[in-house]
Design an enzyme around this catalytic site. Structure first.
Site, PDB file in Angstrom:
ATOM      1  N   ASN A  64       0.830  -1.197   0.000  1.00 23.78           N
ATOM      2  CA  ASN A  64       0.000   0.000   0.000  1.00 23.78           C
ATOM      3  C   ASN A  64       0.870   1.254   0.000  1.00 23.78           C
ATOM      4  O   ASN A  64       1.679   1.413  -0.918  1.00 23.78           O
ATOM      5  CB  ASN A  64      -1.102  -0.013   1.064  1.00 23.78           C
ATOM      6  CG  ASN A  64      -0.679  -0.205   2.484  1.00 23.78           C
ATOM      7  OD1 ASN A  64      -0.182  -1.262   2.872  1.00 23.78           O
ATOM      8  ND2 ASN A  64      -0.909   0.796   3.327  1.00 23.78           N
ATOM      9  N   ASP A  65       0.755   2.138   0.957  1.00 21.60           N
ATOM     10  CA  ASP A  65       1.302   3.498   0.854  1.00 21.60           C
ATOM     11  C   ASP A  65       2.786   3.550   0.469  1.00 21.60           C
ATOM     12  O   ASP A  65       3.612   2.844   1.060  1.00 21.60           O
ATOM     13  CB  ASP A  65       1.186   4.217   2.202  1.00 21.60           C
ATOM     14  CG  ASP A  65      -0.196   4.188   2.792  1.00 21.60           C
ATOM     15  OD1 ASP A  65      -1.074   3.506   2.246  1.00 21.60           O
ATOM     16  OD2 ASP A  65      -0.396   4.838   3.829  1.00 21.60           O
ATOM     17  N   PRO A  66       3.143   4.456  -0.467  1.00 24.05           N
ATOM     18  CA  PRO A  66       4.560   4.792  -0.640  1.00 24.05           C
ATOM     19  C   PRO A  66       5.023   5.607   0.556  1.00 24.05           C
ATOM     20  O   PRO A  66       4.305   6.483   1.032  1.00 24.05           O
ATOM     21  CB  PRO A  66       4.571   5.628  -1.922  1.00 24.05           C
ATOM     22  CG  PRO A  66       3.197   6.218  -2.015  1.00 24.05           C
ATOM     23  CD  PRO A  66       2.272   5.219  -1.379  1.00 24.05           C
ATOM     24  N   GLN A  81       4.644   0.386   2.433  1.00 23.36           N
ATOM     25  CA  GLN A  81       3.930  -0.500   3.340  1.00 23.36           C
ATOM     26  C   GLN A  81       3.740  -1.854   2.652  1.00 23.36           C
ATOM     27  O   GLN A  81       3.210  -1.938   1.539  1.00 23.36           O
ATOM     28  CB  GLN A  81       2.571   0.099   3.687  1.00 23.36           C
ATOM     29  CG  GLN A  81       2.650   1.442   4.405  1.00 23.36           C
ATOM     30  CD  GLN A  81       2.928   1.294   5.885  1.00 23.36           C
ATOM     31  OE1 GLN A  81       2.051   0.944   6.660  1.00 23.36           O
ATOM     32  NE2 GLN A  81       4.162   1.550   6.277  1.00 23.36           N
ATOM     33  N   SER A 125       2.861   4.489   8.095  1.00 26.69           N
ATOM     34  CA  SER A 125       3.469   5.401   7.122  1.00 26.69           C
ATOM     35  C   SER A 125       4.260   6.542   7.744  1.00 26.69           C
ATOM     36  O   SER A 125       4.052   6.922   8.907  1.00 26.69           O
ATOM     37  CB  SER A 125       2.390   5.965   6.198  1.00 26.69           C
ATOM     38  OG  SER A 125       1.919   4.957   5.332  1.00 26.69           O
TER      39      SER A 125
END
Length: 580
Positions: A64-66, A81, A125
């Site tokens: 998922n998130d950068p 993530q 994050s």
């Protein structure tokens, strides 16, 4: 014909050899066996031909998130993530990949993973900041209680700052956590995602996303030494929008200036972005920052409630960074799957990142422009071109000559013969382009448009994803341009989420001219309207329009003639993608 492969640069060959000689290649192998594909999962879903060819993703499992993109000693670093144990969210660590060009990527060992009391139940994050001596520091959210996801902020530094690959990180116990939720002031379960810090007025400052009641806000934390942090009395900004995840705050140069600014440089304007947990979309405003008061004010007083989106499609938890090598600001974002969890388990992977985009302030000063970074063009094969072809009402034609229409880059300039037949715009849709696209889809004939591309289409057009424009006229006779991606006929497979996505395009179409670029990559279509004024990313899962059976068409379902002034299309080669 198979997908063409790009010749690897010497740096990539060397690093890949070192990687394979060690143990780092195992980090993306699932640590628990996924269940066999249930009978309800179509065979096409698990086909490797639906796995993207040139978008960022690990070989397996959930992404998922950068996080914390940064340029350091000649290398681009991307943390993200990642679940090393399966294709669903959970067991989150910070995976780590490096690149020389943001296109070819090599996976290293995870950089940040649960190892101290203040992150023992998760490393969520965060961001990277370059300190005055050039050393990067990472700030991130740690989970200390699993029952309620109790959130605190932590800091990590490179174990060996002379290592350009930044392979090991340390979390000083005397510093962590650097920020904790104060009882009665901060909701401990909604307190996360620290930003890249900036230096102003003798202090470092960073933001942390939060919510108070229904008011989303960006808490400000200050530090003189980047080690000990204190919360400011007032947030940088807030609005009644619900929780602000993954905030981002950065300066931009003057209107129309393409160069980016370092986060600590003073900008002509500033951009404040938040990922809204309620909608799962990324929104931003352009405004001014008062350094003395640590307050941000949007230029548009109504901007907090009529905010612009980075992308009007499947794009979330984005993060920007300043690239000093090319003096640009680069935007990264996550695109989740829109199939089902059983599908993802059967595939063994879930999630990709959008192609990195250069962003800068539009000449109007009201919004950002976005465009795929120039490096993506190194993947292009030989071009196929069409010029001066006129589409009469109801006509379409196929763009032939591409070996891999399922993995391509298309740029097209349209010219509408007349705007006289534009449909009247219903103001009820003024704040809901997506709903309007759902009503006025690609197969609904109009006055001026719909016209655009059918991508990932089958030869018989049973399957097709439409990317198109439709022009309306408002109550004052002014043209209003709608850009849509309509995937409702993208696949014959059942149980897929196939929403229409749309945004209005703030452009002058009085000349009848407008442009479109679409990056087509097997199960993702990423489109840029009017030079990057409006962007839409959509996930699709064709069942027959895959591989060599995918086609590309240009269509016109409006009453006005549309000329394809210029169309160029390229096959896209496969880069090195984390060892896959």
């Amino acid at each position: 014909m198979g997908t063409p492969q790009r010749v690897l640069a010497p740096w990539a060959l060397l690093l890949l050899a070192l990687q394979l000689a060690g143990a780092s290649h195992v980090i993306h192998r699932s640590l628990e066996a996924e269940a066999a594909a249930p009978p309800s999962v179509p065979a096409s879903i698990v086909s490797p031909l639906l796995r993207t060819g040139y978008h960022f993703q690990p070989p397996m499992n959930w992404i998922n998130d950068p996080n914390a993109p940064v340029y350091y000693k000649g290398w681009y670093h991307l943390f993200y993530q990642y679940n090393p144990k399966g294709a669903v969210w959970g067991n989150i660590v910070w995976a780590h990949s490096v690149s020389r060009d943001l296109i070819d990527w090599i996976a290293l060992e995870p950089a940040i993973y649960p190892s101290i009391p203040s992150d023992q139940y998760g490393c969520w994050s965060g961001s990277a900041t370059l300190l005055p001596d050039g050393t990067p520091a990472i700030t991130y959210t740690g989970i200390t209680r699993p029952d309620v996801n109790y959130q605190v902020q932590n800091i990590a530094f490179p174990k060996n700052a002379s290592d350009p690959l930044l392979r090991e990180w340390v979390k000083p116990p005397e510093l962590n956590p650097i920020a904790v939720p104060e009882a009665g002031v901060i909701n401990a379960t909604q307190f996360r995602d620290p930003t890249t810090a900036w230096f102003a007025g003798g202090h470092w400052r960073m933001l942390v996303g939060g919510v108070r009641g229904t008011r989303g806000l960006a808490f400000v934390y200050r530090s003189r030494d980047f080690k000990r942090w204190t919360r400011a009395k007032h947030p940088l900004h807030s609005a009644m929008t619900g929780m602000w995840e993954c905030p981002d705050f950065f300066p931009v140069a003057g209107a129309g200036v393409g160069n980016g600014l370092d986060t600590s440089e003073r900008g002509e304007k500033y951009v404040l972005k938040s990922s809204l947990d309620l909608t799962r979309y990324d929104y931003y405003t352009v405004g001014r920052y008062d350094e003395r008061k640590d307050r941000y004010v949007p230029d548009n007083p109504a901007g907090d409630y009529r905010r612009i989106r980075y992308d009007y499609g499947n794009f979330y938890a984005s993060k920007t960074f300043y690239d000093p090598a090319k003096r640009r600001r680069v935007l990264l974002g996550w695109a989740n799957e829109s199939d089902s969890v059983p599908d993802d388990k059967a595939k063994g992977w879930a999630g990709i990142h959008a192609i990195p985009r250069k962003i800068w302030l539009d000449p109007s000063g009201k919004q950002l422009l976005q465009w795929p970074i120039e490096e993506v063009e190194t993947l292009r094969g030989k071009p196929v071109t069409v010029a001066g072809k006129v589409l009469k009402p109801g006509e379409h034609f196929e763009v032939t000559g591409l070996a891999t229409a399922y993995q391509a880059d298309v740029e097209v300039s349209f010219e509408v013969s007349s705007l006289d037949k534009a449909e009247p715009f219903d103001p009820a849709y003024d704040n809901d382009a997506q709903k309007l696209c759902g009503v006025k889809g690609a197969d609904v004939k109009g006055g001026v448009g719909p016209f655009g591309l059918w991508v990932l289409a089958s030869g018989d057009l049973q399957e097709k994803t439409a990317v198109f424009f439709r022009v309306f006229k408002d109550g004052y006779g002014k043209p209003k341009v709608l850009m849509c991606t309509d995937p409702t006929k993208s696949s014959l497979s059942p149980d897929l989420y196939k929403p229409t996505f749309a945004g209005f395009v703030d452009t002058d179409i009085s000349s009848g001219k407008i442009s479109l670029r679409s990056l087509i990559d097997r199960s993702v279509v990423e489109s840029f309207g009017a030079g990057g004024k409006t962007c839409i990313l959509s996930r699709v899962y064709p069942s027959i329009a895959i591989g060599k059976d995918a086609h590309l068409y240009v269509f016109n379902n409006g009453e006005a003639d549309v000329k394809v002034s210029q169309l160029s299309a390229w096959d896209m080669k496969k880069p090195l993608m984390n060892g896959a």
